[in-house]
Design a protein around this motif. Structure first.
Motif: not given
Length: 169
Positions: A7-12, A17-30
């Motif tokens: 499955e795709s997972f991206s900023p789209r 996506w926002i919840t994951y990046c916030r939990w992870r504490g990192l800003a991914f571009t993809c």
């Protein structure tokens, strides 16, 4: 090389996506990790012929051994990313090479993106695509995790995997 359709997972993916990046504490571009929670496999060996084209081992039946068959199955599924992976003989010169992931002993969860949220060495090493650039770095992370958490069922038997982008839908 083995193949999987995930499955795709991206900023789209918006809030997910926002919840994951916030939990992870990192800003991914993809997100190119093959973590099975965030990018579950879309292929399940259910047809008789599937069994002639998969890794017939526990926890690996979602891995396809034949590229043409993988392309055919992705076409049937009609979505997802076709990803190549190697557990050995990593080819960093391949133009499709994305970087390295560290997959748990169940061949499902990424210890880099969905397990080691509080491990400094992992956080410092993740690239903007959620993978680790160098083999030496991912090998050092694997060694550290085996020393500090070796009895954890996810860490025990973890494997370094090189990831290759084959196509996206």
């Amino acid at each position: 090389m083995l193949f999987t359709i995930v499955e795709s997972f991206s900023p789209r993916d918006g809030d997910r996506w926002i919840t994951y990046c916030r939990w992870r504490g990192l800003a991914f571009t993809c997100f190119d990790s093959i973590d099975g929670i965030l990018r579950p496999s879309l292929f399940d060996a259910t047809e008789k012929d599937d069994w002639n084209h998969v890794v017939n081992q526990d926890c690996k039946t979602h891995l396809i051994t034949d590229y043409d068959y993988a392309v055919h199955k992705q076409s049937e599924i009609g979505q997802g990313d076709l990803v190549g992976l190697r557990f050995s003989e990593h080819d960093q010169s391949d133009p499709r090479f994305l970087r390295f992931d560290l997959i748990d002993g169940y061949c499902d969860i990424s210890l880099l993106t969905n397990w080691g949220n509080d491990v400094d060495s992992i956080n410092r090493s993740l690239s903007p695509n959620a993978l680790v650039l160098s083999y030496q770095t991912v090998k050092a992370i694997q060694k550290e995790l085996l020393q500090t958490n070796g009895t954890d069922p996810h860490v025990e038997g973890c494997q370094i995997v090189s990831i290759y982008r084959l196509n996206e839908t």
